[in-house]
Structure formats: structure tokens, C-alpha cells
Motif scaffolding. Sequence first.
Motif, PDB file in Angstrom:
ATOM      1  N   GLU A 137      10.618  -1.144   9.538  1.00  0.00           N
ATOM      2  CA  GLU A 137       9.380  -0.809   8.830  1.00  0.00           C
ATOM      3  C   GLU A 137       9.372  -1.383   7.422  1.00  0.00           C
ATOM      4  O   GLU A 137      10.413  -1.468   6.758  1.00  0.00           O
ATOM      5  CB  GLU A 137       9.225   0.719   8.749  1.00  0.00           C
ATOM      6  N   ILE A 138       8.171  -1.760   6.980  1.00  0.00           N
ATOM      7  CA  ILE A 138       7.967  -2.247   5.624  1.00  0.00           C
ATOM      8  C   ILE A 138       6.798  -1.487   5.018  1.00  0.00           C
ATOM      9  O   ILE A 138       5.740  -1.343   5.649  1.00  0.00           O
ATOM     10  CB  ILE A 138       7.726  -3.773   5.603  1.00  0.00           C
ATOM     11  N   ILE A 139       6.985  -0.948   3.824  1.00  0.00           N
ATOM     12  CA  ILE A 139       5.942  -0.171   3.153  1.00  0.00           C
ATOM     13  C   ILE A 139       5.145  -1.111   2.248  1.00  0.00           C
ATOM     14  O   ILE A 139       5.723  -1.857   1.445  1.00  0.00           O
ATOM     15  CB  ILE A 139       6.551   0.981   2.328  1.00  0.00           C
ATOM     16  N   ALA A 191       3.740  -9.475   9.872  1.00  0.00           N
ATOM     17  CA  ALA A 191       4.510  -8.347  10.398  1.00  0.00           C
ATOM     18  C   ALA A 191       4.473  -8.338  11.924  1.00  0.00           C
ATOM     19  O   ALA A 191       5.498  -8.120  12.580  1.00  0.00           O
ATOM     20  CB  ALA A 191       3.962  -7.034   9.843  1.00  0.00           C
ATOM     21  N   THR A 192       3.301  -8.593  12.502  1.00  0.00           N
ATOM     22  CA  THR A 192       3.186  -8.650  13.960  1.00  0.00           C
ATOM     23  C   THR A 192       4.062  -9.762  14.525  1.00  0.00           C
ATOM     24  O   THR A 192       4.790  -9.575  15.508  1.00  0.00           O
ATOM     25  CB  THR A 192       1.718  -8.884  14.369  1.00  0.00           C
ATOM     26  N   VAL A 225       4.129  -2.184   9.750  1.00  0.00           N
ATOM     27  CA  VAL A 225       3.630  -1.940   8.394  1.00  0.00           C
ATOM     28  C   VAL A 225       3.357  -0.455   8.225  1.00  0.00           C
ATOM     29  O   VAL A 225       2.645   0.161   9.031  1.00  0.00           O
ATOM     30  CB  VAL A 225       2.334  -2.739   8.129  1.00  0.00           C
ATOM     31  N   ILE A 226       3.931   0.119   7.181  1.00  0.00           N
ATOM     32  CA  ILE A 226       3.657   1.511   6.816  1.00  0.00           C
ATOM     33  C   ILE A 226       2.840   1.476   5.530  1.00  0.00           C
ATOM     34  O   ILE A 226       3.362   1.120   4.469  1.00  0.00           O
ATOM     35  CB  ILE A 226       4.960   2.308   6.596  1.00  0.00           C
ATOM     36  N   LYS A 249      14.343   3.540   9.388  1.00  0.00           N
ATOM     37  CA  LYS A 249      13.826   2.239   9.806  1.00  0.00           C
ATOM     38  C   LYS A 249      13.266   1.419   8.641  1.00  0.00           C
ATOM     39  O   LYS A 249      12.996   0.220   8.799  1.00  0.00           O
ATOM     40  CB  LYS A 249      12.720   2.427  10.854  1.00  0.00           C
ATOM     41  N   THR A 250      13.085   2.059   7.502  1.00  0.00           N
ATOM     42  CA  THR A 250      12.500   1.363   6.351  1.00  0.00           C
ATOM     43  C   THR A 250      13.490   0.357   5.783  1.00  0.00           C
ATOM     44  O   THR A 250      14.630   0.703   5.480  1.00  0.00           O
ATOM     45  CB  THR A 250      12.103   2.359   5.250  1.00  0.00           C
TER      46      THR A 250
END
Length: 397
Positions: A115-117, A130-131, A137-138, A163-164
Motif C-alpha cells: 500500500e501507498i498513502i 499503482a495499478t 492506493v490508500i 502493508k504500507t
Amino acid sequence: MPKISNKGQQMPESPIRKLVPYAEIAKKKGHKVYHLNIGQPDIKTPDVALQAIKNTDIKVLEYSHSAGFDSYRTKLALSYQKIGLPINKEDIIVTTGGSEALLFAMGSTMDQGDEIIIPEPFYANYNGFATASGIKVIPVISGIESGFALPPISDFEKLITPKTKAILICNPGNPTGYLYSETEIQQLAALVKKHDLFLIADEVYREFVYDEGAKHYSVMDVPGIEENAIMIDSVSKRYSMCGARIGCIVSKNGAVMATAMKFAQARLSPPTYEQIASEAALDTPQSYFDEVIDEYRDRRDTLITEMNKIPGVKIATPKGAFYCIAQLPVKDADDFAQWLLESYDFNGETVMVAPAAGFYSTPGMGKNEVRIAYVLKKEDIVKSAQILGEALKVYQG
């Protein structure tokens, strides 16, 4: 019939380009279309870059080093050092645009399902990158009421999971034009340090800062996060060289750069002529940037003045880049944007805007917002705002 991949089906359309067919239809009708939808500057590319290509006498168009020309990386590092960033040649890999740099950054730091914020609204292609990278994407939501300032750090912290892996920002922001303060950058730095995350900063609009006393703060100049910080850069907007497709990924983290080099080797090398132009562009005189900044400042002020004249429109004043988000008195900006091109003209003219829902990953957000790129000359900005105002009267009716 062979089946399309799930990843391909999930790949989002560009909110900036998806209305192009309707713009082409409008032009075939003889309508003039003012393009407020895309960040393609009309500023002239520096002569020094164009002349470098014209004067090149190449007999064999060879591959370059996968990291880019040694001479370019050396000169680029010196240019960073001149503005106070402690960057060396070894910290730089030249990429095919800032887009490839972002893909290298994601590929080097995240695995499938990580995950990426990202504060939203954000550059629409972050969703696509991201896909393509298999990561999630968070979003952390910023709002027009605050001018899209950095959300409270507590909002970020509560989203962090095992997961971040990273936080991604664009500074100054596309599509909002928000410029992060030193305090906000320091807060993010402390957060990634605390949770052992990467801080990826897309800084391609670094020079485009407009307000008196305002300054750009780079993640590469924050002590203590050398292992966390990754900078994305590009020549596209700085030198009005969007078609050159030259960018770079920059980090002091040796493991990140060694990994990014594997991706760089897999795509062989960045393009040769464009590196020649980009290296030459580093000799662009400061007077060029002074004139460009003055021009964009005037365009920004003109746009904000004219948009504020339209009843029901709310707009946040951008501090940098050359974009802003406008909230319109409509329920569906996608429908309105298509209608502008397909069914409306004002004395044979219309405008093309980018619906803002595509700059969010939270479903339902940005439905009544558009992104406007103020890359047109001032008289065209005035005319565009006038057309939008008249169009909204008809559309609402």
C-alpha cells in the motif's frame, strides 16, 4: 476470444485525455476549443536545448548508459547543488520522463498487494502507475476549504498498516497547485522515519512558486531521512519540453538506486537526442525562469479573478505549479465537460476541462470539480472563463 487481463481492465482512463474524441468532433464542427484540460505549456522551449539537437552530428544513434549520460548526470547533480540540494551523480538515474521514474520508484520499494498513502486529489496517473505495479492506493483526503493543505498527520498515521510501504506527495501539487510548507514536509519526514516508510516526492514543478516569500522545500534537503527519501524530477514543465520525455529518480538510498538500476537496464536506456537537449537546457539563463514565473503568476491571478465572477463557483488559489481545482454548481462534472464539447458553443467557441473525479481514488469524490490548467495566454483565460460562465447558465437551465 482471448481474454484481456484483469490488470488491463482495472487500468483507469486518463481524465485529462479521455474527452479528446469529443474535442476533435467540436473542432470538425468549426468550433474553437480552449484547452484548459492538459498541462502543456505554450512557453517557448529554451533555444539552447533546441540548438543542441540541431548542432549534433551523430553518425550512429547508439544506446546510452542505462543510468543516462555520465555528462548529463554530472551536470544535473551540480545544478541541484547550486540550489542547496546535497545530490551527487551516483544518486541519479535518468528516466524516460517522470512517469518512468515513478514506476521505478514503486517497483523498487513495493511488492504486489503493498500500500501507498497519497493525499488526494492527486495526479491522475498515480492511479495508473499503482495499478500497473500491483499496489493499492490508500487516499487521505484534503479539501478545497483549506486550499488542499496537507491533512493532519494523525489522518496519515491511522491509515498505516503492515502493508504500507510509502507516502507519495506532489510538491507543488498537480492538480491543486498547493505548495507544502517546511513544517508540513518536516511532519511527513518525522512520520516516515517513525514507521520506516519511504517518502516519494514528485517535485517536477519545483520552480513554479508564485507568492512573495514562498519557497519550495525538497525532501532531499531534510536531514535524517536520507534512506527514506526518493525524489522524482522531469524536464517537461521546467523547460517546456513535455515531448522530450526525460526525467530522473533521485535518492541517497544505495539499495533503492541499485534496484532501480535493474529496471533501467531492463528498458535498456533513456533516449539519446532528448538527453542531449536536456543536458543543454541546464545552461538556460535565470532570466528565462524569471519571465516564465511572472507570466504564470499573472495567468493564475487572472484565472482566479475571472472564475470568482461566476456564480456558484468555488476555487482554491494555487501557490505553485499551473493547475487549480474548481468546484462547479453541477452534479456531474464529467457530463458537463462532455456536454461542453459535444453540445455547446458560445459564438463558435467552447472549452475543454479535466473532470476531477479521475484525480481521486475515493469513489464519489470530485464529482462536481474540474481541474483547470492555466497554460494559455491571459486573454484566452479571460475568454475561457467567460465561456464557462455562460455555459453554466445554459447547462443549469
